[in-house]
Every structure is written in C-alpha cells, then in structure tokens.
Design a protein around this motif. Structure first.
Motif, PDB file in Angstrom:
ATOM      1  N   UNK A   1       0.804  -1.224   0.000  1.00  0.00           N
ATOM      2  CA  UNK A   1       0.000   0.000   0.000  1.00  0.00           C
ATOM      3  C   UNK A   1       0.839   1.278   0.000  1.00  0.00           C
ATOM      4  N   UNK A   2       2.163   1.163   0.056  1.00  0.00           N
ATOM      5  CA  UNK A   2       3.017   2.350   0.095  1.00  0.00           C
ATOM      6  C   UNK A   2       3.062   3.064  -1.251  1.00  0.00           C
ATOM      7  N   UNK A   3       3.260   4.374  -1.181  1.00  0.00           N
ATOM      8  CA  UNK A   3       3.535   5.124  -2.407  1.00  0.00           C
ATOM      9  C   UNK A   3       4.920   4.723  -2.908  1.00  0.00           C
ATOM     10  N   UNK A   4       5.209   5.042  -4.151  1.00  0.00           N
ATOM     11  CA  UNK A   4       6.524   4.712  -4.708  1.00  0.00           C
ATOM     12  C   UNK A   4       7.637   5.376  -3.905  1.00  0.00           C
ATOM     13  N   UNK A   5       7.423   6.625  -3.510  1.00  0.00           N
ATOM     14  CA  UNK A   5       8.441   7.352  -2.746  1.00  0.00           C
ATOM     15  C   UNK A   5       8.707   6.726  -1.388  1.00  0.00           C
ATOM     16  N   UNK A   6       7.642   6.308  -0.706  1.00  0.00           N
ATOM     17  CA  UNK A   6       7.803   5.683   0.609  1.00  0.00           C
ATOM     18  C   UNK A   6       8.468   4.312   0.466  1.00  0.00           C
ATOM     19  N   UNK A   7       8.108   3.575  -0.571  1.00  0.00           N
ATOM     20  CA  UNK A   7       8.738   2.273  -0.819  1.00  0.00           C
ATOM     21  C   UNK A   7      10.239   2.462  -1.036  1.00  0.00           C
ATOM     22  N   UNK A   8      10.592   3.409  -1.882  1.00  0.00           N
ATOM     23  CA  UNK A   8      12.012   3.666  -2.172  1.00  0.00           C
ATOM     24  C   UNK A   8      12.754   4.094  -0.908  1.00  0.00           C
ATOM     25  N   UNK A   9      12.161   4.954  -0.111  1.00  0.00           N
ATOM     26  CA  UNK A   9      12.796   5.399   1.132  1.00  0.00           C
ATOM     27  C   UNK A   9      12.985   4.231   2.086  1.00  0.00           C
TER      28      UNK A   9
ATOM     29  N   UNK B   1      20.030  11.420   8.782  1.00  0.00           N
ATOM     30  CA  UNK B   1      20.408  10.646   7.594  1.00  0.00           C
ATOM     31  C   UNK B   1      19.223  10.407   6.657  1.00  0.00           C
ATOM     32  N   UNK B   2      18.031  10.380   7.191  1.00  0.00           N
ATOM     33  CA  UNK B   2      16.840  10.027   6.407  1.00  0.00           C
ATOM     34  C   UNK B   2      16.668  10.895   5.154  1.00  0.00           C
ATOM     35  N   UNK B   3      16.776  12.219   5.248  1.00  0.00           N
ATOM     36  CA  UNK B   3      16.579  13.032   4.034  1.00  0.00           C
ATOM     37  C   UNK B   3      17.613  12.767   2.940  1.00  0.00           C
ATOM     38  N   UNK B   4      18.744  12.198   3.285  1.00  0.00           N
ATOM     39  CA  UNK B   4      19.795  11.940   2.301  1.00  0.00           C
ATOM     40  C   UNK B   4      19.689  10.561   1.654  1.00  0.00           C
ATOM     41  N   UNK B   5      18.718   9.774   2.048  1.00  0.00           N
ATOM     42  CA  UNK B   5      18.605   8.407   1.518  1.00  0.00           C
ATOM     43  C   UNK B   5      18.066   8.357   0.091  1.00  0.00           C
ATOM     44  N   UNK B   6      17.180   9.262  -0.255  1.00  0.00           N
ATOM     45  CA  UNK B   6      16.622   9.294  -1.612  1.00  0.00           C
ATOM     46  C   UNK B   6      16.559  10.733  -2.100  1.00  0.00           C
ATOM     47  N   UNK B   7      16.656  10.892  -3.400  1.00  0.00           N
ATOM     48  CA  UNK B   7      16.611  12.247  -3.968  1.00  0.00           C
ATOM     49  C   UNK B   7      15.202  12.844  -3.912  1.00  0.00           C
ATOM     50  N   UNK B   8      14.199  12.011  -3.750  1.00  0.00           N
ATOM     51  CA  UNK B   8      12.808  12.491  -3.736  1.00  0.00           C
ATOM     52  C   UNK B   8      12.225  12.570  -2.318  1.00  0.00           C
TER      53      UNK B   8
ATOM     54  N   UNK C   1      10.643  13.474   1.103  1.00  0.00           N
ATOM     55  CA  UNK C   1       9.710  14.450   1.670  1.00  0.00           C
ATOM     56  C   UNK C   1       9.329  13.946   3.056  1.00  0.00           C
ATOM     57  N   UNK C   2       9.166  14.819   4.041  1.00  0.00           N
ATOM     58  CA  UNK C   2       8.795  14.363   5.389  1.00  0.00           C
ATOM     59  C   UNK C   2       7.519  13.532   5.423  1.00  0.00           C
ATOM     60  N   UNK C   3       6.619  13.744   4.492  1.00  0.00           N
ATOM     61  CA  UNK C   3       5.373  12.971   4.470  1.00  0.00           C
ATOM     62  C   UNK C   3       5.632  11.481   4.206  1.00  0.00           C
ATOM     63  N   UNK C   4       6.768  11.169   3.592  1.00  0.00           N
ATOM     64  CA  UNK C   4       7.096   9.760   3.345  1.00  0.00           C
ATOM     65  C   UNK C   4       7.373   9.028   4.654  1.00  0.00           C
ATOM     66  N   UNK C   5       8.025   9.721   5.587  1.00  0.00           N
ATOM     67  CA  UNK C   5       8.278   9.127   6.905  1.00  0.00           C
ATOM     68  C   UNK C   5       6.947   8.906   7.626  1.00  0.00           C
TER      69      UNK C   5
END
Length: 113
Positions: free
Chosen positions: A18-26, A47-54, A56-60
């Motif tokens: 059910x995750x968005x693509x961005x959350x899955x990638x993160x 470190x979290x913001x540096x894990x993916x180029x896309x 966004x705090x909403x992904x966490x």
C-alpha cells in the motif's frame, strides 16, 4: 561484508504493497543503509533526508502509519529488521572467527615450507 535479507514476498506484504513509490524507495534505501552501517535497524533522523533524492517528510509519516518505522531517540527503528537480518554483534563475531581461521591457515602455510 554484511548483506540485507529481504523475503521474496516483501513487496506483496500488505504494509508494503500500500506504500507510495516514494515511501517504498525510502524504506528500501533505509533497509540497505541499516545493513551497510550495521545499525541493527536504526536510522538516524539526520540521515533520512539523504537516503533518496525524492525525500519528503510525508514519506516518513507514511512509513510510520504503515507500521514499518517506529520513532526512537534521534531517529527511527525499522520494524522487525532483526527478525530478518543478523545483528552487528553476529557480524563482529564472524569477522573475528574468520580472522582467526585465516591467521591459523597462514601460520600453517609458513610452517609447511
């Protein structure tokens, strides 16, 4: 030397599916970072913001709401990381055993000459 174990049904699990693509990638990037850094499933907040180029705090927020990440002091714990992956202590012991075995082999090789 460490590696990441991911079940072949990982992407189909309801929490992950059910995750968005961005959350899955993160999430996958965080799993890899934890394995590489041998953090036992802990990822520091900075470190979290540096894990993916896309990032966004909403992904966490999405990962927390899915039950995949849990808030911890100065970071996040990845749910069930150690159920699937070996802890840092296991890797440390393996390195020590391997070093001892190799040293014995080298010593024997020298004395056999």
């Amino acid at each position: 030397m460490p590696y990441l174990n991911i079940d072949d049904g990982f992407a189909d699990h309801p929490k992950v599916d059910d995750l968005s693509d961005g959350a899955f990638r993160l999430h996958v990037a965080a799993l890899c970072a934890c394995a590489k850094g041998q953090t036992d499933g802990f990822i520091r907040s900075h470190k979290v913001p540096r894990l993916t180029h896309s990032y966004r705090p909403t992904l966490v927020v999405e990962l927390v709401e899915a039950g995949l990440w849990h808030e911890a002091d100065d970071g996040w714990d990845i749910h069930d990381f150690l159920d699937w992956n070996k802890p840092k202590s296991w890797w440390d012991e393996k390195r020590a055993r391997d070093a001892e075995r190799k040293a014995k082999w080298r010593e024997k090789k020298v004395t056999d000459r």
